[in-house]
Design a protein around this motif. Structure first.
Motif, PDB file in Angstrom:
ATOM      1  N   LYS A   1     -30.497  22.849 -12.008  1.00 38.01           N
ATOM      2  CA  LYS A   1     -31.539  23.720 -12.544  1.00 38.01           C
ATOM      3  C   LYS A   1     -32.711  23.785 -11.570  1.00 38.01           C
ATOM      4  N   ALA A   2     -33.520  24.810 -11.708  1.00 37.79           N
ATOM      5  CA  ALA A   2     -34.550  25.087 -10.701  1.00 37.79           C
ATOM      6  C   ALA A   2     -35.818  24.270 -10.885  1.00 37.79           C
ATOM      7  N   PHE A   3     -36.059  23.698 -12.063  1.00 36.07           N
ATOM      8  CA  PHE A   3     -37.373  23.131 -12.380  1.00 36.07           C
ATOM      9  C   PHE A   3     -37.810  22.053 -11.394  1.00 36.07           C
ATOM     10  N   TYR A   4     -36.874  21.294 -10.868  1.00 39.67           N
ATOM     11  CA  TYR A   4     -37.202  20.173  -9.989  1.00 39.67           C
ATOM     12  C   TYR A   4     -37.166  20.593  -8.523  1.00 39.67           C
ATOM     13  N   ARG A   5     -36.075  21.262  -8.139  1.00 40.50           N
ATOM     14  CA  ARG A   5     -35.935  21.673  -6.741  1.00 40.50           C
ATOM     15  C   ARG A   5     -37.019  22.663  -6.332  1.00 40.50           C
ATOM     16  N   ASP A   6     -37.415  23.546  -7.256  1.00 44.07           N
ATOM     17  CA  ASP A   6     -38.479  24.502  -6.932  1.00 44.07           C
ATOM     18  C   ASP A   6     -39.800  23.795  -6.658  1.00 44.07           C
ATOM     19  N   ARG A   7     -40.032  22.706  -7.357  1.00 43.92           N
ATOM     20  CA  ARG A   7     -41.274  21.970  -7.127  1.00 43.92           C
ATOM     21  C   ARG A   7     -41.248  21.295  -5.761  1.00 43.92           C
ATOM     22  N   LEU A   8     -40.075  20.823  -5.356  1.00 45.85           N
ATOM     23  CA  LEU A   8     -39.940  20.262  -4.011  1.00 45.85           C
ATOM     24  C   LEU A   8     -40.109  21.342  -2.948  1.00 45.85           C
ATOM     25  N   VAL A   9     -39.519  22.502  -3.187  1.00 46.03           N
ATOM     26  CA  VAL A   9     -39.672  23.615  -2.239  1.00 46.03           C
ATOM     27  C   VAL A   9     -41.143  23.977  -2.080  1.00 46.03           C
ATOM     28  N   ALA A  10     -41.879  23.994  -3.178  1.00 50.05           N
ATOM     29  CA  ALA A  10     -43.305  24.316  -3.118  1.00 50.05           C
ATOM     30  C   ALA A  10     -44.078  23.307  -2.267  1.00 50.05           C
ATOM     31  N   ALA A  11     -43.537  22.093  -2.180  1.00 42.10           N
ATOM     32  CA  ALA A  11     -44.160  21.063  -1.345  1.00 42.10           C
ATOM     33  C   ALA A  11     -43.607  21.079   0.076  1.00 42.10           C
ATOM     34  N   GLY A  12     -42.760  22.070   0.395  1.00 38.29           N
ATOM     35  CA  GLY A  12     -42.190  22.178   1.726  1.00 38.29           C
ATOM     36  C   GLY A  12     -41.002  21.283   1.962  1.00 38.29           C
ATOM     37  N   LEU A  13     -40.268  20.952   0.878  1.00 42.32           N
ATOM     38  CA  LEU A  13     -39.148  20.022   0.969  1.00 42.32           C
ATOM     39  C   LEU A  13     -37.904  20.602   0.288  1.00 42.32           C
ATOM     40  N   PRO A  14     -37.261  21.596   0.900  1.00 37.18           N
ATOM     41  CA  PRO A  14     -36.030  22.126   0.306  1.00 37.18           C
ATOM     42  C   PRO A  14     -34.945  21.057   0.289  1.00 37.18           C
ATOM     43  N   ALA A  15     -34.362  20.830  -0.877  1.00 36.57           N
ATOM     44  CA  ALA A  15     -33.417  19.727  -1.030  1.00 36.57           C
ATOM     45  C   ALA A  15     -31.974  20.212  -0.977  1.00 36.57           C
ATOM     46  N   LEU A  16     -31.139  19.410  -0.375  1.00 38.05           N
ATOM     47  CA  LEU A  16     -29.694  19.586  -0.465  1.00 38.05           C
ATOM     48  C   LEU A  16     -29.199  18.922  -1.742  1.00 38.05           C
ATOM     49  N   ILE A  17     -28.100  19.430  -2.297  1.00 41.50           N
ATOM     50  CA  ILE A  17     -27.443  18.755  -3.414  1.00 41.50           C
ATOM     51  C   ILE A  17     -25.968  18.595  -3.068  1.00 41.50           C
ATOM     52  N   PRO A  18     -25.297  17.615  -3.649  1.00 42.02           N
ATOM     53  CA  PRO A  18     -23.872  17.426  -3.360  1.00 42.02           C
ATOM     54  C   PRO A  18     -23.041  18.616  -3.834  1.00 42.02           C
ATOM     55  N   ALA A  19     -21.817  18.699  -3.327  1.00 46.01           N
ATOM     56  CA  ALA A  19     -20.874  19.715  -3.782  1.00 46.01           C
ATOM     57  C   ALA A  19     -20.517  19.469  -5.246  1.00 46.01           C
ATOM     58  N   GLU A  20     -19.969  20.485  -5.891  1.00 53.29           N
ATOM     59  CA  GLU A  20     -19.738  20.425  -7.336  1.00 53.29           C
ATOM     60  C   GLU A  20     -18.922  19.213  -7.783  1.00 53.29           C
ATOM     61  N   PRO A  21     -17.815  18.864  -7.124  1.00 54.82           N
ATOM     62  CA  PRO A  21     -17.073  17.679  -7.595  1.00 54.82           C
ATOM     63  C   PRO A  21     -17.909  16.400  -7.548  1.00 54.82           C
ATOM     64  N   ASP A  22     -18.730  16.264  -6.524  1.00 55.34           N
ATOM     65  CA  ASP A  22     -19.598  15.091  -6.439  1.00 55.34           C
ATOM     66  C   ASP A  22     -20.687  15.139  -7.505  1.00 55.34           C
ATOM     67  N   ARG A  23     -21.199  16.309  -7.810  1.00 54.90           N
ATOM     68  CA  ARG A  23     -22.207  16.408  -8.871  1.00 54.90           C
ATOM     69  C   ARG A  23     -21.621  15.959 -10.205  1.00 54.90           C
ATOM     70  N   ALA A  24     -20.386  16.358 -10.486  1.00 60.26           N
ATOM     71  CA  ALA A  24     -19.736  15.953 -11.730  1.00 60.26           C
ATOM     72  C   ALA A  24     -19.521  14.444 -11.774  1.00 60.26           C
ATOM     73  N   ARG A  25     -19.079  13.865 -10.656  1.00 60.37           N
ATOM     74  CA  ARG A  25     -18.857  12.415 -10.618  1.00 60.37           C
ATOM     75  C   ARG A  25     -20.158  11.654 -10.816  1.00 60.37           C
ATOM     76  N   LEU A  26     -21.205  12.103 -10.119  1.00 65.88           N
ATOM     77  CA  LEU A  26     -22.482  11.413 -10.214  1.00 65.88           C
ATOM     78  C   LEU A  26     -23.056  11.501 -11.626  1.00 65.88           C
ATOM     79  N   HIS A  27     -22.962  12.657 -12.245  1.00 63.07           N
ATOM     80  CA  HIS A  27     -23.449  12.836 -13.618  1.00 63.07           C
ATOM     81  C   HIS A  27     -22.729  11.857 -14.546  1.00 63.07           C
ATOM     82  N   ALA A  28     -21.415  11.733 -14.381  1.00 58.18           N
ATOM     83  CA  ALA A  28     -20.649  10.816 -15.223  1.00 58.18           C
ATOM     84  C   ALA A  28     -21.052   9.365 -14.979  1.00 58.18           C
TER      85      ALA A  28
END
Length: 227
Positions: A129-156
């Protein structure tokens, strides 16, 4: 007097309580400790609302907690979780005291480490979701996120293990592999973007600068309380 909205999860809320008190003791010396009030929610109904994407329900719950903390004498608020900052606006709207935002504290800590392109490790909600990453972007820190399979594993790993206090070497190895893939994709730092990830990983083991958001948030809270 800090007001903490905790319980999301109880495992990381304990980290908040210990870290804030340690920081105050280190800065003031002697037997000093933090002046704070903790409102600890029942996480189960909040997690159920998250799963069905009912953020209006979670916003009402957290806003009510904020009002109770202000009524009890809190002079600043912390939401002791990253994901629940999706409801930061609702929480701030319900009170007259300031909310210390975890993403702002994280951005300051990343900049202090010279980071420009951090890898965000968190719940699916925080990563996608955008609420967190957008705040980082506003601070000049665009964030990478893992690929979808890794996101699912990490969430679990977060919801099935860490929030229950379960720490597994196999899960640590999987997350370390995610970090290696993020580094290969250009990440120059790592954000422990769930307040439980610091229970699993040691920043000194990563080979990249890392910010534990729970600790960065506590440091910002101590700075505010003692300023």
């Amino acid at each position: 007097m800090l007001g903490l909205i905790g319980g999301m999860s109880a495992e990381s809320t304990a980290v908040y309580y210990q870290a804030i008190n340690r920081l105050v003791r280190e800065r003031l010396g002697g037997l000093h400790s933090a002046r704070l009030i903790l409102w600890s929610v029942d996480f189960a109904p909040i997690a159920e609302a998250q799963a069905r994407d009912d953020w209006a329900a979670t916003g009402r719950e957290l806003a009510q907690a904020a009002v109770r903390l202000e009524s009890a004498g809190a002079e600043a608020l912390l939401i002791c979780a990253n994901t629940m900052h999706l409801n930061a606006a609702e929480v701030q709207a319900g009170v007259s005291i300031p909310l210390i935002h975890i993403a702002d504290a994280t951005a300051l800590a990343l900049k202090a480490k010279g980071a420009a392109r951090p890898l965000l490790l968190a719940t699916r909600f925080t990563m996608e979701k955008a609420f967190y990453r957008d705040r980082l972007v506003a601070a000049g820190l665009p964030a990478l996120i893992p690929a979808e399979p890794d996101r699912a594993r990490l969430h679990a790993i977060i919801y099935d293990e860490l929030v229950k206090g379960v720490i597994r070497a196999q899960s640590k190895a999987l997350v370390m592999q995610m970090i290696a893939r993020g580094r290969a994709a250009g990440a120059d730092a790592v954000i422990f973007g769930c307040t439980e990830i610091g229970l699993l990983l040691d920043p000194d083991d990563l080979g990249l600068p890392a910010v534990d958001t729970a600790i960065a948030h506590c440091e910002a809270a101590a700075d505010f309380a003692l300023s």
